[in-house]
Write a protein that holds these residues in place. Structure first.
Motif, mmCIF file in Angstrom:
data_model
loop_
_atom_site.group_PDB
_atom_site.id
_atom_site.type_symbol
_atom_site.label_atom_id
_atom_site.label_comp_id
_atom_site.label_asym_id
_atom_site.label_seq_id
_atom_site.Cartn_x
_atom_site.Cartn_y
_atom_site.Cartn_z
ATOM 1 N N THR A 148 0.637 -1.647 0.058
ATOM 2 C CA THR A 148 0.030 0.214 -0.113
ATOM 3 C C THR A 148 0.465 1.181 -0.090
ATOM 4 O O THR A 148 0.700 2.101 -0.201
ATOM 5 C CB THR A 148 -0.949 0.174 0.768
ATOM 6 O OG1 THR A 148 -0.515 -0.098 2.531
ATOM 7 C CG2 THR A 148 -1.834 -1.185 1.217
ATOM 8 N N GLN A 167 -1.538 -2.583 -4.150
ATOM 9 C CA GLN A 167 -2.336 -2.277 -3.960
ATOM 10 C C GLN A 167 -2.013 -0.592 -3.537
ATOM 11 O O GLN A 167 -2.539 0.242 -2.469
ATOM 12 C CB GLN A 167 -3.056 -2.271 -2.518
ATOM 13 C CG GLN A 167 -3.356 -3.908 -2.346
ATOM 14 C CD GLN A 167 -4.318 -5.227 -1.468
ATOM 15 O OE1 GLN A 167 -4.079 -4.288 -0.047
ATOM 16 N NE2 GLN A 167 -4.552 -5.759 -1.178
ATOM 17 N N THR A 169 -1.601 3.221 -3.672
ATOM 18 C CA THR A 169 -2.579 4.699 -4.051
ATOM 19 C C THR A 169 -1.828 5.946 -4.423
ATOM 20 O O THR A 169 -2.345 7.047 -4.998
ATOM 21 C CB THR A 169 -3.898 5.015 -2.954
ATOM 22 O OG1 THR A 169 -3.063 5.329 -1.997
ATOM 23 C CG2 THR A 169 -4.815 3.881 -2.753
ATOM 24 N N ARG A 186 -1.686 -1.517 -13.684
ATOM 25 C CA ARG A 186 -2.622 -2.289 -12.086
ATOM 26 C C ARG A 186 -2.688 -1.588 -10.433
ATOM 27 O O ARG A 186 -2.539 -2.933 -10.019
ATOM 28 C CB ARG A 186 -2.632 -4.017 -12.730
ATOM 29 C CG ARG A 186 -2.965 -4.167 -13.925
ATOM 30 C CD ARG A 186 -2.528 -5.986 -14.518
ATOM 31 N NE ARG A 186 -2.971 -6.058 -15.683
ATOM 32 C CZ ARG A 186 -4.302 -5.435 -16.229
ATOM 33 N NH1 ARG A 186 -5.419 -5.516 -16.163
ATOM 34 N NH2 ARG A 186 -4.613 -6.003 -18.164
ATOM 35 N N ASN A 187 -2.427 -0.878 -9.934
ATOM 36 C CA ASN A 187 -3.151 -0.397 -8.585
ATOM 37 C C ASN A 187 -4.071 0.259 -8.362
ATOM 38 O O ASN A 187 -4.869 0.315 -9.802
ATOM 39 C CB ASN A 187 -1.846 0.232 -8.153
ATOM 40 C CG ASN A 187 -0.160 -0.573 -7.954
ATOM 41 O OD1 ASN A 187 -0.279 -1.747 -7.246
ATOM 42 N ND2 ASN A 187 0.296 -0.595 -9.045
ATOM 43 N N GLN A 188 -3.641 1.138 -8.015
ATOM 44 C CA GLN A 188 -5.350 2.124 -7.647
ATOM 45 C C GLN A 188 -4.829 3.422 -7.223
ATOM 46 O O GLN A 188 -5.373 4.233 -6.990
ATOM 47 C CB GLN A 188 -6.097 1.675 -6.108
ATOM 48 C CG GLN A 188 -6.153 -0.050 -5.991
ATOM 49 C CD GLN A 188 -6.982 -0.419 -5.086
ATOM 50 O OE1 GLN A 188 -7.102 0.631 -4.001
ATOM 51 N NE2 GLN A 188 -7.000 -1.708 -4.378
ATOM 52 N N ILE A 190 -3.818 6.990 -8.021
ATOM 53 C CA ILE A 190 -4.854 8.517 -8.380
ATOM 54 C C ILE A 190 -4.345 9.570 -8.403
ATOM 55 O O ILE A 190 -4.542 10.310 -9.206
ATOM 56 C CB ILE A 190 -5.605 8.534 -7.000
ATOM 57 C CG1 ILE A 190 -5.488 8.999 -5.480
ATOM 58 C CG2 ILE A 190 -6.807 7.687 -6.646
ATOM 59 C CD1 ILE A 190 -6.079 9.641 -4.528
ATOM 60 N N ASN A 207 -4.364 1.472 -15.805
ATOM 61 C CA ASN A 207 -5.024 0.308 -15.470
ATOM 62 C C ASN A 207 -4.808 1.108 -14.250
ATOM 63 O O ASN A 207 -5.023 -0.005 -13.266
ATOM 64 C CB ASN A 207 -4.693 -0.969 -15.910
ATOM 65 C CG ASN A 207 -5.565 -1.693 -16.876
ATOM 66 O OD1 ASN A 207 -6.517 -1.303 -17.570
ATOM 67 N ND2 ASN A 207 -4.053 -2.007 -17.814
ATOM 68 N N ASN A 208 -5.045 1.842 -13.656
ATOM 69 C CA ASN A 208 -5.087 2.671 -12.549
ATOM 70 C C ASN A 208 -6.481 3.380 -12.079
ATOM 71 O O ASN A 208 -7.661 3.371 -13.156
ATOM 72 C CB ASN A 208 -3.881 3.983 -12.447
ATOM 73 C CG ASN A 208 -2.520 2.363 -12.035
ATOM 74 O OD1 ASN A 208 -2.384 1.982 -10.961
ATOM 75 N ND2 ASN A 208 -1.762 2.378 -12.150
ATOM 76 N N LYS A 209 -5.666 4.478 -11.203
ATOM 77 C CA LYS A 209 -7.462 5.431 -10.785
ATOM 78 C C LYS A 209 -6.477 6.980 -11.140
ATOM 79 O O LYS A 209 -7.727 7.917 -10.608
ATOM 80 C CB LYS A 209 -8.516 5.229 -10.250
ATOM 81 C CG LYS A 209 -8.526 3.570 -9.576
ATOM 82 C CD LYS A 209 -9.588 3.765 -8.357
ATOM 83 C CE LYS A 209 -9.794 2.221 -8.057
ATOM 84 N NZ LYS A 209 -10.289 2.537 -6.439
ATOM 85 N N ASN A 229 -7.463 4.365 -17.906
ATOM 86 C CA ASN A 229 -7.474 5.320 -16.220
ATOM 87 C C ASN A 229 -8.701 6.132 -16.148
ATOM 88 O O ASN A 229 -10.319 5.409 -17.048
ATOM 89 C CB ASN A 229 -6.190 6.238 -16.719
ATOM 90 C CG ASN A 229 -5.328 5.266 -15.514
ATOM 91 O OD1 ASN A 229 -5.290 5.352 -14.557
ATOM 92 N ND2 ASN A 229 -4.159 4.983 -16.380
#
Length: 333
Positions: A148, A167, A169, A186-188, A190, A207-209, A229
């Motif tokens: 994280t 995981q 961010t 391929r994480n999250q 931002i 492939n994140n946010k 994204n």
């Protein structure tokens, strides 16, 4: 009631083996490295066994060290000096405590259960978290864990840096300089704040946010992939890249796109009604399919590869496209 695992030591299986050349004791069913030589002048491979500890491992290895695919939860007891690659991937590690501070080759801890790259340093004043690895001369791979945070990450990586499939961010505390490819896909994530300032290879944050590219390095020597994204703008994109992929986002405009694209440019599967903001020249293929284009009006002059414009709101003909731009490749609609 489970049957106890039969103890199988290095000494029992590798009878008479010294450390003058490479040692391969992989896939032997070992449960212990008891009996290993203290020094190995070549590579040491104990992967694919049933090791739960590295106690008994050589202390000095002049080549590569591979303990991947075991049942290790700690690196305690492992070698103190490895002059080649260090691979502890696909174990059950939850910490990088006891790994070398400096790795001269590649380092892979992928496919473990790591939540952090930090270890704990004990002193008379107590215990505090510290970076385990300072410098990795080769590739650094911590993908496929449950990270994280990148706290504890090496600051300088001489090869590729891969922190994908975690995981995360944020990229805070990431390496500052990456001499090869950088992948955080391929994480999250931002925000790209904290991303490396210099990437000599490809940059993949797909492939994140992400809703913005602020924090990207200004120049990427390889390909730049920010596809998949939640981008509504290309603000923050690097000024110069080899290839650029911003497909499958929520873009309505190409404003702030890289000024120089030396390879392919893919902006397909967005929500664009025009191509305004696109570079004047694209040396590779150009793909704008799956948008809402109704016009070809933009600053584009030349495409060195194919022009792909299928599935837009208006059917764009080859005659229209070739009269608007110089296309060296084929037209695909």
């Amino acid at each position: 009631m489970t049957n106890p695992v039969k103890a199988v030591t290095f000494a029992e299986v590798m009878v008479g083996v010294d450390g003058k050349t490479d040692i391969d004791c992989s896939n032997k069913g070992l449960t212990s490295l008891e009996g290993c030589p203290e020094k190995v002048k070549g590579n040491f491979n104990c992967s694919g066994n049933k090791l739960t500890t590295l106690e008994g491992a050589p202390k000095n290895i002049k080549g590569d060290f591979n303990c991947s695919g075991n049942l290790l939860t700690t690196l305690e007891g492992g070698p103190e000096e490895v002059k080649g690659d260090y691979d502890c991937s696909n174990n059950e590690l939850k910490t990088l405590d006891h790994c070398p501070v400096f790795v001269m080759g590649d380092f892979s801890c992928a496919g473990n259960q790591l939540k952090t790259l930090q270890g704990e340093i004990s002193s008379s004043k107590g215990t505090k978290p510290e970076r385990c690895l300072e410098i990795v001369d080769g590739d650094f791979n911590c993908s496929g864990n449950v990270l994280t945070t990148l706290e504890g990450s090496p600051k300088i990586v001489g090869g590729d840096y891969d922190c994908s499939n975690n995981q995360l961010t944020s990229l805070e505390n990431c390496a500052v300089v990456v001499a090869g490819d950088f992948s955080c896909n391929r994480n999250q994530i931002i925000s790209l704040d904290g991303a490396p300032r210099k990437v000599a290879g490809n940059f993949d944050c797909s492939n994140n946010k992400l809703s913005t590219l602020k924090g990207s390095p200004k120049k990427v020597d390889g390909d730049y992939n920010c596809s998949g994204n939640e981008l509504t703008s290309l603000k923050g994109a690097p000024e110069e890249v080899k290839a650029f992929d911003c497909s499958n986002n929520h873009l309505t405009s190409l404003k702030r796109a890289p000024e120089k694209v030396k390879g392919n440019f893919d902006c397909s599967l967005n929500q664009m009604t025009s191509l305004k903001g696109i570079p004047e020249k694209i040396k590779g293929d150009f793909n704008c399919s799956g948008n809402h284009l109704t016009t070809l009006e933009c600053g584009l002059k030349k495409v060195g590869g194919d022009f792909i414009c299928a599935n837009n709101d208006v059917l764009l003909t080859e005659e229209q496209v070739r009269s608007a731009y110089e296309i060296k490749g084929t037209f695909k609609s």
